[in-house]
Design an enzyme around this catalytic site. Structure first.
Site, PDB file in Angstrom:
ATOM      1  N   GLU A  16       0.809  -1.218   0.000  1.00  0.00           N
ATOM      2  CA  GLU A  16       0.000   0.000   0.000  1.00  0.00           C
ATOM      3  C   GLU A  16       0.844   1.271   0.000  1.00  0.00           C
ATOM      4  O   GLU A  16       0.339   2.353  -0.310  1.00  0.00           O
ATOM      5  CB  GLU A  16      -0.924   0.001   1.229  1.00  0.00           C
ATOM      6  CG  GLU A  16      -1.911  -1.144   1.232  1.00  0.00           C
ATOM      7  CD  GLU A  16      -2.572  -1.370   2.576  1.00  0.00           C
ATOM      8  OE1 GLU A  16      -3.693  -1.882   2.585  1.00  0.00           O
ATOM      9  OE2 GLU A  16      -1.971  -1.044   3.622  1.00  0.00           O
ATOM     10  N   GLY A  82     -12.408  -4.300   5.641  1.00  0.00           N
ATOM     11  CA  GLY A  82     -13.488  -5.233   5.354  1.00  0.00           C
ATOM     12  C   GLY A  82     -14.840  -4.558   5.514  1.00  0.00           C
ATOM     13  O   GLY A  82     -15.054  -3.800   6.460  1.00  0.00           O
ATOM     14  N   ASP A 221     -12.602  -6.794   1.071  1.00  0.00           N
ATOM     15  CA  ASP A 221     -13.297  -8.049   1.356  1.00  0.00           C
ATOM     16  C   ASP A 221     -14.537  -7.746   2.184  1.00  0.00           C
ATOM     17  O   ASP A 221     -14.761  -6.618   2.612  1.00  0.00           O
ATOM     18  CB  ASP A 221     -12.371  -9.019   2.103  1.00  0.00           C
ATOM     19  CG  ASP A 221     -11.894  -8.436   3.431  1.00  0.00           C
ATOM     20  OD1 ASP A 221     -12.622  -8.574   4.425  1.00  0.00           O
ATOM     21  OD2 ASP A 221     -10.805  -7.832   3.464  1.00  0.00           O
TER      22      ASP A 221
END
Length: 252
Positions: A16, A82, A221
């Site tokens: 990242e 998430g 996710d």
């Protein structure tokens, strides 16, 4: 003359930080506390960038060093997270308006989620930074996303029409990747829309130092039983482009 603001940028994973450093004009690298702090400019604005590493303790230490040693005036935490609701889908962007540490539990001495000796459960992000982030991310999604990530790769991850959300972030020292974990958070903190492992801890540090903060994440996710499958592909092929796009927009 008014002092130029210094922005601190924290990301948890090596994938990242790559593009941020590629586009950053790095003037100096300071190593302390087993960490590297990259000092320079992004889009002409003074910045300090560091790999916070994963988890509440690691990210809190990094944030505290940024504030104490480099005097940053605001902090942006970014990376991936998430999703916790049906509305928040893979490829969407989430901007935290507030945050809670979902694994903080000192009952019966203190109420669940309350930070001992602070009398605080929820840490609010800076309102102005939240609005700036929301506008920048909305522009990125509408005008720039396909400059960074191919439609084919997005479609492979079932990303069709990404959108930007604002809401409650929850953080803890757990990768949420099973249905029991997911259902526990949903039951105990039903207003939460996304989960990760750093933001609420950095929020506590910023609260105590009185430094404005915003947490901006892309959804990798759905924090459930298949989270690890979605997460790995997203991290390798998509996350770094999203992360740089978000930072570039905010620093403009």
């Amino acid at each position: 003359m008014e002092k130029e603001q210094i922005t601190g940028i924290l990301v948890p994973m090596q994938q990242e930080i790559e593009l941020i450093l590629h586009h950053m004009h790095v003037e100096n690298i300071v190593e302390t506390g087993s960490r590297k702090f990259y000092v320079g400019t992004i889009q002409g604005k003074k910045s300090v960038v560091s790999l916070s590493r994963i988890g509440k303790v690691a990210s809190s230490v990094t944030a505290a060093v940024m504030i104490e040693r480099f005097g940053v005036d605001r902090i942006i935490v970014t990376g991936v997270a998430g999703g916790l609701t049906d509305e928040v889908k893979i490829g969407d962007i989430v901007v935290a308006t507030s945050s809670v540490q979902h694994d903080m539990d000192c009952r019966p001495i203190f109420p669940q989620f309350e930070i001992p000796l602070l009398d605080v459960t929820t840490f609010n992000c800076d309102t102005a930074l939240v609005e700036d982030a929301f506008k920048s991310c909305s522009t990125f999604i509408k005008e720039e996303l396909y400059d960074f990530v191919s439609k084919e790769e997005l479609e492979a991850l079932h990303i069709q029409q990404p959108t930007v959300h604002k809401g409650l972030l929850v953080s803890g020292d757990q990768f949420i990747g099973t249905m029991p974990q997911y259902e526990k958070i949903r039951a105990e903190l039903p207003d939460a829309i996304f989960v990760e492992m750093e933001g609420a801890a950095v929020a506590q540090v910023c609260y105590e130092y009185k430094v404005p903060l915003v947490v901006v994440r892309s959804i990798s996710d759905k924090a459930n039983a298949i989270a690890h499958i979605d997460f790995n592909r997203y991290i390798e092929n998509v996350a770094k482009y999203y992360t740089w796009g978000l930072i570039e927009g905010m620093m403009k």
